[in-house]
Design a protein around this motif. Sequence first.
Motif, mmCIF file in Angstrom:
data_model
loop_
_atom_site.group_PDB
_atom_site.id
_atom_site.type_symbol
_atom_site.label_atom_id
_atom_site.label_comp_id
_atom_site.label_asym_id
_atom_site.label_seq_id
_atom_site.Cartn_x
_atom_site.Cartn_y
_atom_site.Cartn_z
ATOM 1 N N VAL A 291 0.923 -1.289 0.090
ATOM 2 C CA VAL A 291 0.004 0.079 -0.035
ATOM 3 C C VAL A 291 0.916 1.143 -0.029
ATOM 4 O O VAL A 291 0.670 2.109 -0.644
ATOM 5 C CB VAL A 291 -1.038 0.060 1.100
ATOM 6 C CG1 VAL A 291 -1.980 1.209 1.182
ATOM 7 C CG2 VAL A 291 -2.103 -1.277 1.317
ATOM 8 N N THR B 229 -8.458 3.819 2.044
ATOM 9 C CA THR B 229 -8.814 2.380 2.100
ATOM 10 C C THR B 229 -9.756 2.174 3.139
ATOM 11 O O THR B 229 -10.194 2.935 4.146
ATOM 12 C CB THR B 229 -7.670 1.383 2.266
ATOM 13 O OG1 THR B 229 -6.899 1.802 3.487
ATOM 14 C CG2 THR B 229 -6.403 1.640 1.109
ATOM 15 N N CYS B 230 -9.722 0.876 3.516
ATOM 16 C CA CYS B 230 -10.662 0.277 4.533
ATOM 17 C C CYS B 230 -10.365 0.990 5.853
ATOM 18 O O CYS B 230 -11.028 1.073 6.703
ATOM 19 C CB CYS B 230 -10.229 -1.171 4.538
ATOM 20 S SG CYS B 230 -11.747 -2.265 5.358
ATOM 21 N N ALA B 231 -8.891 1.071 6.278
ATOM 22 C CA ALA B 231 -8.489 1.608 7.474
ATOM 23 C C ALA B 231 -8.804 2.939 7.643
ATOM 24 O O ALA B 231 -8.679 3.758 8.899
ATOM 25 C CB ALA B 231 -7.095 1.363 7.695
ATOM 26 N N ASP B 232 -9.246 3.884 6.686
ATOM 27 C CA ASP B 232 -9.535 5.164 6.822
ATOM 28 C C ASP B 232 -10.850 5.503 7.151
ATOM 29 O O ASP B 232 -11.297 6.579 6.897
ATOM 30 C CB ASP B 232 -8.955 5.867 5.549
ATOM 31 C CG ASP B 232 -7.719 5.930 5.231
ATOM 32 O OD1 ASP B 232 -6.697 5.825 6.193
ATOM 33 O OD2 ASP B 232 -7.232 5.400 3.951
ATOM 34 N N GLY B 233 -11.688 4.582 7.672
ATOM 35 C CA GLY B 233 -13.018 4.778 8.059
ATOM 36 C C GLY B 233 -14.177 4.013 7.440
ATOM 37 O O GLY B 233 -15.074 3.947 7.976
ATOM 38 N N CYS B 234 -13.771 3.626 6.313
ATOM 39 C CA CYS B 234 -14.884 2.682 5.686
ATOM 40 C C CYS B 234 -14.782 1.487 6.407
ATOM 41 O O CYS B 234 -13.732 0.690 6.379
ATOM 42 C CB CYS B 234 -14.460 2.318 4.145
ATOM 43 S SG CYS B 234 -15.303 1.093 3.547
ATOM 44 N N THR B 235 -15.773 0.850 6.977
ATOM 45 C CA THR B 235 -15.795 -0.391 7.861
ATOM 46 C C THR B 235 -16.416 -1.493 7.428
ATOM 47 O O THR B 235 -16.264 -2.598 7.816
ATOM 48 C CB THR B 235 -16.127 0.184 9.293
ATOM 49 O OG1 THR B 235 -17.608 0.786 9.019
ATOM 50 C CG2 THR B 235 -15.259 0.942 10.017
ATOM 51 N N GLY B 236 -17.311 -1.207 6.676
ATOM 52 C CA GLY B 236 -18.168 -2.643 6.204
ATOM 53 C C GLY B 236 -17.092 -3.432 5.189
ATOM 54 O O GLY B 236 -16.374 -3.026 4.402
ATOM 55 N N ASN C 169 0.769 4.190 -2.491
ATOM 56 C CA ASN C 169 0.672 5.789 -2.196
ATOM 57 C C ASN C 169 2.041 6.535 -2.624
ATOM 58 O O ASN C 169 1.701 7.696 -3.185
ATOM 59 C CB ASN C 169 0.804 5.785 -0.740
ATOM 60 C CG ASN C 169 -0.560 5.393 -0.214
ATOM 61 O OD1 ASN C 169 -1.517 5.300 -0.744
ATOM 62 N ND2 ASN C 169 -0.617 5.223 1.361
#
Lengths: 191, 226
Positions: free
Chosen positions: B185, B202-209, B189
């Motif tokens: 990653v 990505t997932c770890a930046d707040g999108c949790t589903g 970047n």
Amino acid sequence: MTALILTALGTALVNNVVLSQFLGLCPFLGVSKKTNTAAGMGAAVIFVIMISSTVTYGIYYKILVPLDLEYLQTIVFILVIAALVQLVEMILKKYIPPLYKALGVYLPLITTNCAVLGVAISNIDNGYNFATSLASAFGTAFGFLIAIVILAGIREKSEGNDIPKPFRGTPMTLIASGLMAIAFTGFTGLI
Amino acid sequence: MNSCLKQLYNGIIKENPTFVLILGMCPTLAVTSSLFNGAGMGLSTMVVLVMSNMVISLLRKIIPNGVRVPAFIVIVASFVTILQFLLQAYMPALNDALGIYIPLIVVNCIILGRAESFASKNPVLPSIFDGLGMGLGFTLALSILGAFREIIGAGTILGINIPGWDGITIFVMAPGAFFVLAALVATQNYIRLSAGKKPRKTCADGCTGCSGCDTSINNENAKEEN
């Protein structure tokens, strides 16, 4: 009793669900920005995993096995878990509003948390009896809570650090998780 | 036919589920300790993805909107069960290596994500090619990660020893998976930053589903955090 405690400890620390089995990574990475939300997510996971492993255990041994339908395991389990999460959400909303307020936002995210289905299936695969299933379910969920709270703590502390730009955000979180995984391998000799 | 080829290209390169969309992380990290396991997991997922995309696309006008997701889950779970028994019967070695991650294909976000965003809205042929493209993209990504970890970590490739290199064991263990993905990653970047774009969310930046970036969940979360 000792065997049950050992099972719980083993699943919580030695075979930590996130750090050594990679189940439930999405909520682990996604809801670990603050310690209190991480603790909320962990509590919700404990709650759902305990209920779902009780129910799936009952369904497997009381319905599927007598009817020779073991092969429907995966289909039945995922549907039961999805329905259960919905049901728990509705019951909490109606009868225990404070708990709903604390856990409510996390519940919909848990259906797709592979740890829940993973525990249900591995309990059956390992042939655990009811008490051992519950012990391993609790251990797994508690291991998730420990891991996500520690990661959230690390992320809070390192928020203002001067990290090279390409490593900011996800990569740094992953490296922190990797270091935690190394630390957790230290538990290997425990049992 | 052109649109089908476009679907293939889209899945393998432009919207590669692992490298670009960062979906389906659990199997990606868990089974990529060797090339054989990575490729096996990728191909298994591809089979399920193609079949479920096809069936969902065929049934897209019959399934009522309200029970869409449970219906998709049943279809996906059926194919996963079939696959599980096929692997047990014909490829026991792979079945043992992948273990619990085979039934867990059901909760792989890529499959439900494609069902929801593509197969339920498009005709059969493009849906099959979409499944094929995404599946190949996933297989490619898992094979690259698996090969990388096997070479660096175990000093072998497909089980054959590389002379003069013993491997750094940590890379085939759990922590290595995190480090390899972090490096990947970060490299992405770096490329994006030097091209003057923003780093990827990505997932770890707040999108949790796990089912991708479900907006309703995100909004609720945003409210919660505020």
